[in-house]
Design an enzyme around this catalytic site. Sequence first.
Site, PDB file in Angstrom:
ATOM      1  N   HIS A 175      -3.673   5.624  -4.256  1.00 51.51           N
ATOM      2  CA  HIS A 175      -2.442   5.772  -3.466  1.00 51.51           C
ATOM      3  C   HIS A 175      -2.746   5.901  -1.965  1.00 51.51           C
ATOM      4  CE1 HIS A 175      -0.072   7.174  -7.256  1.00 51.51           C
ATOM      5  NE2 HIS A 175      -0.097   5.860  -7.125  1.00 51.51           N
ATOM      6  N   ASP A 199      -1.563   7.603   0.483  1.00 54.70           N
ATOM      7  CA  ASP A 199      -1.708   8.907   1.144  1.00 54.70           C
ATOM      8  C   ASP A 199      -3.078   9.528   0.849  1.00 54.70           C
ATOM      9  OD1 ASP A 199      -0.593   9.218  -1.536  1.00 54.70           O
ATOM     10  OD2 ASP A 199      -0.313  11.347  -1.094  1.00 54.70           O
TER      11      ASP A 199
END
Length: 255
Positions: free
Chosen positions: A54, A56
């Site tokens: 992901h 982030d």
Amino acid sequence: MTLLPLPAFNDNYLWMLHDGQRALVVDPGDERVVFEAIQRLGVKLDAILVTHHHADHTGGVAALRDATGAQVFGPKHETMPEPLTRLGEGDVISPLGLSLQVFEVPGHTAGHIAYFGQTDGQAPLLFCGDTLFSAGCGRLFEGSPAQMLSSLSRLAALPDDTRVCCAHEYTASGLVFARMLEPDNPALIKRQAEVAALRRQHQPSLPSTIGLEKATNPFLRTHLPEMVSVVRRFDPAALDPVGVFAALRTWKNQF
Ligand SMILES: [Zn+2]
Ligand SMILES: [Zn+2]
């Protein structure tokens, strides 16, 4: 060794471990936070550890690697910012002279990994990304409830004093759900008061410990008869351990 949660975005922590000279960082979604920290601490970034794909958790990897020459480690089976050293179950790496074991913990994503190890004279460390949160667990974006239950059971079997370094500050909201399930659990009541005090002072609620999570995290407690009967009030069809876990995860998503 000093362990630091570097806050980023709304609720992420980029975990940094350093010995005053060299540092590693876990899941650097934002390179600016890490550049600021290594400058302030006067340390050299040696290693970047990634748990899953992901953005982030990976957004700052390329900029940090290019600027510092740090070695990047990440999961074998996910799309990653290349080049990197890919890791799977049973691999052991030695950044900063530590020994970190790699576990494959699918559920939140299909190829999610976690890093577990010991630092001299200190409690063990677990970097578990978005698999285990304090009082919660990651959403099942790619994996099945059976996979996540098995991944969490593995983490729950680690030593009680293991410092649990989760990638998000979700503790307070996780505890509200946990208290709804177990209003009289004394460990939960105590943890909720402690976390409220920390958060009022803008302090992290992390790291947690495996012992504390086993006492308070509903997703590590689905084998307990009390928890099974609470979950069956929400979903009477939740029969076996995987069914109970799946129902609890669905309940949390709707909570
Ligand atoms: Zn994630
Ligand atoms: Zn995340």
